[in-house]
Design an enzyme around this catalytic site. Structure first.
Site, PDB file in Angstrom:
ATOM      1  N   ASP A  98       0.944  -9.845   4.799  1.00  0.00           N
ATOM      2  CA  ASP A  98       0.145  -8.739   4.257  1.00  0.00           C
ATOM      3  C   ASP A  98      -1.139  -9.257   3.602  1.00  0.00           C
ATOM      4  O   ASP A  98      -1.083 -10.187   2.792  1.00  0.00           O
ATOM      5  CB  ASP A  98       1.001  -7.986   3.225  1.00  0.00           C
ATOM      6  CG  ASP A  98       0.445  -6.612   2.874  1.00  0.00           C
ATOM      7  OD1 ASP A  98      -0.796  -6.467   2.799  1.00  0.00           O
ATOM      8  OD2 ASP A  98       1.250  -5.693   2.654  1.00  0.00           O
ATOM      9  N   HIS A 100      -3.463  -7.131   2.038  1.00  0.00           N
ATOM     10  CA  HIS A 100      -3.999  -6.202   1.039  1.00  0.00           C
ATOM     11  C   HIS A 100      -3.923  -6.811  -0.364  1.00  0.00           C
ATOM     12  O   HIS A 100      -2.833  -7.162  -0.813  1.00  0.00           O
ATOM     13  CB  HIS A 100      -3.226  -4.888   1.075  1.00  0.00           C
ATOM     14  CG  HIS A 100      -3.364  -4.169   2.395  1.00  0.00           C
ATOM     15  ND1 HIS A 100      -2.523  -4.409   3.437  1.00  0.00           N
ATOM     16  CD2 HIS A 100      -4.265  -3.257   2.811  1.00  0.00           C
ATOM     17  CE1 HIS A 100      -2.888  -3.651   4.469  1.00  0.00           C
ATOM     18  NE2 HIS A 100      -3.952  -2.941   4.116  1.00  0.00           N
ATOM     19  N   SER A 151       6.110  -4.900   4.714  1.00  0.00           N
ATOM     20  CA  SER A 151       6.078  -5.711   3.492  1.00  0.00           C
ATOM     21  C   SER A 151       7.229  -5.367   2.556  1.00  0.00           C
ATOM     22  O   SER A 151       7.695  -6.216   1.798  1.00  0.00           O
ATOM     23  CB  SER A 151       4.756  -5.522   2.752  1.00  0.00           C
ATOM     24  OG  SER A 151       3.703  -5.918   3.578  1.00  0.00           O
TER      25      SER A 151
HETATM   26 CO1  B1M Z   1      -4.868  -1.504   5.489  1.00  0.00          CO
HETATM   27  N1  B1M Z   1      -3.347  -0.290   5.737  1.00  0.00           N
HETATM   28  N2  B1M Z   1      -4.395  -2.417   7.117  1.00  0.00           N
HETATM   29  N3  B1M Z   1      -6.487  -2.491   5.147  1.00  0.00           N
HETATM   30  N4  B1M Z   1      -5.297  -0.214   4.103  1.00  0.00           N
HETATM   31  C1  B1M Z   1      -3.077   0.705   4.607  1.00  0.00           C
HETATM   32  C2  B1M Z   1      -2.080   0.124   3.608  1.00  0.00           C
HETATM   33  C3  B1M Z   1      -2.485   1.932   5.423  1.00  0.00           C
HETATM   34  C4  B1M Z   1      -1.527   2.810   4.611  1.00  0.00           C
HETATM   35  C5  B1M Z   1      -3.644   2.748   5.981  1.00  0.00           C
HETATM   36  C6  B1M Z   1      -3.200   3.895   6.862  1.00  0.00           C
HETATM   37  O1  B1M Z   1      -2.874   3.718   8.003  1.00  0.00           O
HETATM   38  N5  B1M Z   1      -3.176   5.084   6.369  1.00  0.00           N
HETATM   39  C7  B1M Z   1      -1.790   1.201   6.616  1.00  0.00           C
HETATM   40  C8  B1M Z   1      -0.323   0.798   6.399  1.00  0.00           C
HETATM   41  C9  B1M Z   1       0.612   1.543   7.309  1.00  0.00           C
HETATM   42  C10 B1M Z   1       2.016   1.147   7.133  1.00  0.00           C
HETATM   43  O2  B1M Z   1       2.439   0.023   7.096  1.00  0.00           O
HETATM   44  N6  B1M Z   1       2.803   2.190   7.017  1.00  0.00           N
HETATM   45  C11 B1M Z   1      -2.682  -0.003   6.799  1.00  0.00           C
HETATM   46  C12 B1M Z   1      -2.774  -0.770   7.987  1.00  0.00           C
HETATM   47  C13 B1M Z   1      -2.003  -0.246   9.179  1.00  0.00           C
HETATM   48  C14 B1M Z   1      -3.540  -1.950   8.087  1.00  0.00           C
HETATM   49  C15 B1M Z   1      -3.662  -2.904   9.296  1.00  0.00           C
HETATM   50  C16 B1M Z   1      -2.354  -3.188  10.061  1.00  0.00           C
HETATM   51  C17 B1M Z   1      -4.735  -2.328  10.228  1.00  0.00           C
HETATM   52  C18 B1M Z   1      -4.976  -3.092  11.495  1.00  0.00           C
HETATM   53  O3  B1M Z   1      -5.346  -4.240  11.485  1.00  0.00           O
HETATM   54  N7  B1M Z   1      -4.733  -2.407  12.558  1.00  0.00           N
HETATM   55  C19 B1M Z   1      -4.221  -4.181   8.633  1.00  0.00           C
HETATM   56  C20 B1M Z   1      -3.065  -5.047   8.089  1.00  0.00           C
HETATM   57  C21 B1M Z   1      -3.391  -6.457   8.009  1.00  0.00           C
HETATM   58  C22 B1M Z   1      -2.256  -7.205   7.323  1.00  0.00           C
HETATM   59  O4  B1M Z   1      -1.990  -6.976   6.153  1.00  0.00           O
HETATM   60  N8  B1M Z   1      -1.613  -8.082   8.043  1.00  0.00           N
HETATM   61  C23 B1M Z   1      -4.965  -3.578   7.481  1.00  0.00           C
HETATM   62  C24 B1M Z   1      -6.103  -4.151   6.933  1.00  0.00           C
HETATM   63  C25 B1M Z   1      -6.834  -3.601   5.884  1.00  0.00           C
HETATM   64  C26 B1M Z   1      -8.196  -4.142   5.422  1.00  0.00           C
HETATM   65  C27 B1M Z   1      -8.282  -5.668   5.483  1.00  0.00           C
HETATM   66  C28 B1M Z   1      -9.255  -3.540   6.287  1.00  0.00           C
HETATM   67  C29 B1M Z   1      -8.281  -3.512   3.980  1.00  0.00           C
HETATM   68  C30 B1M Z   1      -7.704  -4.433   2.866  1.00  0.00           C
HETATM   69  C31 B1M Z   1      -8.727  -5.247   2.149  1.00  0.00           C
HETATM   70  C32 B1M Z   1      -8.146  -5.974   0.972  1.00  0.00           C
HETATM   71  O5  B1M Z   1      -7.163  -5.590   0.355  1.00  0.00           O
HETATM   72  N9  B1M Z   1      -8.753  -7.068   0.649  1.00  0.00           N
HETATM   73  C33 B1M Z   1      -7.327  -2.322   4.099  1.00  0.00           C
HETATM   74  C34 B1M Z   1      -7.319  -1.216   3.191  1.00  0.00           C
HETATM   75  C35 B1M Z   1      -8.437  -1.183   2.176  1.00  0.00           C
HETATM   76  C36 B1M Z   1      -6.320  -0.201   3.235  1.00  0.00           C
HETATM   77  C37 B1M Z   1      -6.238   1.114   2.413  1.00  0.00           C
HETATM   78  C38 B1M Z   1      -7.231   2.092   3.025  1.00  0.00           C
HETATM   79  C39 B1M Z   1      -6.486   1.018   0.925  1.00  0.00           C
HETATM   80  C40 B1M Z   1      -5.639  -0.006   0.157  1.00  0.00           C
HETATM   81  C41 B1M Z   1      -6.195  -0.244  -1.229  1.00  0.00           C
HETATM   82  O6  B1M Z   1      -6.867  -1.230  -1.465  1.00  0.00           O
HETATM   83  N10 B1M Z   1      -5.987   0.703  -2.166  1.00  0.00           N
HETATM   84  C42 B1M Z   1      -4.735   1.555   2.680  1.00  0.00           C
HETATM   85  C43 B1M Z   1      -4.507   3.030   2.635  1.00  0.00           C
HETATM   86  C44 B1M Z   1      -4.168   3.497   1.241  1.00  0.00           C
HETATM   87  O7  B1M Z   1      -3.497   2.829   0.489  1.00  0.00           O
HETATM   88  N11 B1M Z   1      -4.583   4.675   0.912  1.00  0.00           N
HETATM   89  C45 B1M Z   1      -4.383   0.764   3.895  1.00  0.00           C
HETATM   90  C46 B1M Z   1      -6.516   0.611  -3.508  1.00  0.00           C
HETATM   91  C47 B1M Z   1      -5.579  -0.212  -4.414  1.00  0.00           C
HETATM   92  C48 B1M Z   1      -6.135  -0.266  -5.834  1.00  0.00           C
HETATM   93  O8  B1M Z   1      -4.341   0.446  -4.431  1.00  0.00           O
HETATM   94  O9  B1M Z   1      -3.166  -1.475  -3.280  1.00  0.00           O
HETATM   95  O10 B1M Z   1      -2.017   0.775  -3.557  1.00  0.00           O
HETATM   96  P1  B1M Z   1      -2.946  -0.247  -4.076  1.00  0.00           P
HETATM   97  O11 B1M Z   1      -2.420  -0.761  -5.475  1.00  0.00           O
HETATM   98  C49 B1M Z   1      -1.992   0.111  -6.505  1.00  0.00           C
HETATM   99  C50 B1M Z   1      -0.481   0.355  -6.519  1.00  0.00           C
HETATM  100  O12 B1M Z   1       0.103   0.307  -5.231  1.00  0.00           O
HETATM  101  C51 B1M Z   1       0.047  -0.674  -7.454  1.00  0.00           C
HETATM  102  O13 B1M Z   1      -0.998  -0.792  -8.419  1.00  0.00           O
HETATM  103  C52 B1M Z   1      -2.258  -0.641  -7.778  1.00  0.00           C
HETATM  104  C53 B1M Z   1      -3.283   0.024  -8.667  1.00  0.00           C
HETATM  105  O14 B1M Z   1      -2.805   0.782  -9.698  1.00  0.00           O
HETATM  106  N12 B1M Z   1       0.395  -2.018  -7.037  1.00  0.00           N
HETATM  107  C54 B1M Z   1       1.122  -2.823  -7.841  1.00  0.00           C
HETATM  108  C55 B1M Z   1       0.090  -2.703  -5.918  1.00  0.00           C
HETATM  109  N13 B1M Z   1       0.614  -3.924  -5.980  1.00  0.00           N
HETATM  110  C56 B1M Z   1       1.264  -4.030  -7.146  1.00  0.00           C
HETATM  111  C57 B1M Z   1       1.986  -5.090  -7.685  1.00  0.00           C
HETATM  112  C58 B1M Z   1       2.556  -4.904  -8.946  1.00  0.00           C
HETATM  113  C59 B1M Z   1       2.411  -3.696  -9.625  1.00  0.00           C
HETATM  114  C60 B1M Z   1       1.701  -2.641  -9.081  1.00  0.00           C
HETATM  115  O15 B1M Z   1       3.277  -5.835  -9.561  1.00  0.00           O
HETATM  116  C61 B1M Z   1       3.410  -7.115  -8.991  1.00  0.00           C
END
Ligand code: B1M
Length: 213
Positions: A98, A100, A151
């Site tokens: 992963d 992200h 993940s």
């Molecule tokens: Co990706 N991606 N992505 N992506 N991406 C998602 C996760 C996805 C839901 C989008 C979608 O389809 N709607 C989807 C997952 C589907 C699934 O598995 N069900 C997805 C996909 C499919 C993919 C790829 C497979 C796409 C592809 O290549 N075809 C690929 C995967 C690559 C891989 O990982 N091997 C991929 C790639 C990417 C980018 C590189 C383009 C980019 C990431 C850049 C980066 O992180 N440096 C990206 C992004 C930006 C997203 C979305 C749009 C946004 C994620 C984000 O940064 N959110 C995402 C859709 C979404 O979530 N709405 C998506 C903002 C961030 C602040 O929130 O990370 O949730 P979040 O963290 C929160 C909480 O979750 C929590 O606290 C945080 C803030 O309060 N939290 C924790 C997280 N970790 C924690 C750990 C803790 C405590 C709390 O304690 C240890």
């Protein structure tokens, strides 16, 4: 557009033109964390939705991620800092497979602003590397982040490997594909210590504070 709509649209459009002045404007009304959790996260959700509908390609989502990172980097200096003695050491990693890391890095900022010594292992971290780093760093807790559905499963495997390595410090897990229920029914049974689910970064801080008390 209202200020809030503009902030969300920088993320959706993946553009930084005008971003910093608008972030500063928003700070007159909101705390730095409210700006992130409100309009910026709303933009990210929209990006996720559009991406899911094939209306955005990966390269565009990367640009959105860049805007989010630049925003967090700018807002970091305005975040509340608690100048306390070191409360504990926490190791963070995005699990194997992963990439992200925006959420994990936000957790790092919030924990380090609140008295935690953080060892951030980065992205795609395999269990072996977590185990090696644990032995070297001796953290009080391990935080795992992951956004992909696979993940969540990887966290189960990581917990098993940690248990097999006789590690039993508390684990904190977070990320979009995870739920409290999955944590309790699938990850916890595979580990010899506490496994706590954090829904967001602030929740992560609350949990860390409870653990260290
Ligand atoms: Co990706 N991606 N992505 N992506 N991406 C998602 C996760 C996805 C839901 C989008 C979608 O389809 N709607 C989807 C997952 C589907 C699934 O598995 N069900 C997805 C996909 C499919 C993919 C790829 C497979 C796409 C592809 O290549 N075809 C690929 C995967 C690559 C891989 O990982 N091997 C991929 C790639 C990417 C980018 C590189 C383009 C980019 C990431 C850049 C980066 O992180 N440096 C990206 C992004 C930006 C997203 C979305 C749009 C946004 C994620 C984000 O940064 N959110 C995402 C859709 C979404 O979530 N709405 C998506 C903002 C961030 C602040 O929130 O990370 O949730 P979040 O963290 C929160 C909480 O979750 C929590 O606290 C945080 C803030 O309060 N939290 C924790 C997280 N970790 C924690 C750990 C803790 C405590 C709390 O304690 C240890």
């Amino acid at each position: 557009l209202t200020l809030e709509e503009r902030l969300a649209s920088y993320v959706v459009e993946g553009t930084k033109e005008g971003l910093i002045p608008d972030l500063d404007e928003a700070l007159k009304k909101y705390t730095a964390l409210e700006v992130i959790n409100g309009p910026l996260m709303a933009g990210m959700s929209e990006v996720g939705r559009l991406f899911n509908n094939n209306e955005l390609i990966v390269a565009e989502v990367l640009q959105s991620a860049e805007v989010m990172k630049a925003s967090v980097a700018h807002l970091e200096q305005f975040m509340e800092k608690n100048e306390t003695a070191v409360k504990g050491k926490i190791m963070l990693a995005t699990v194997k497979g992963d990439v992200h890391d925006i959420g994990k890095n936000l957790v790092e900022i919030i924990l380090s602003n609140n008295g935690y010594d953080i060892v951030n292992l980065g992205i795609k971290v395999p269990p072996e590397q977590i185990i090696d780093a644990y032995r070297r760093e001796k953290p009080d807790a391990i935080g795992l982040s992951g956004l992909l559905v696979k993940s969540a499963q990887q966290m189960v495997l990581t917990a098993q490997d940690l248990r097999n390595a006789q590690i039993d410090v508390p684990i904190m897990v977070g990320g979009a594909a995870l739920t409290r229920k999955f944590t309790k029914t699938r990850i916890l049974p595979e580990y010899n210590g506490l496994v706590l689910y954090a829904k967001d970064a602030m929740d992560g801080l609350d949990l860390a504070n409870k653990l260290m008390n």
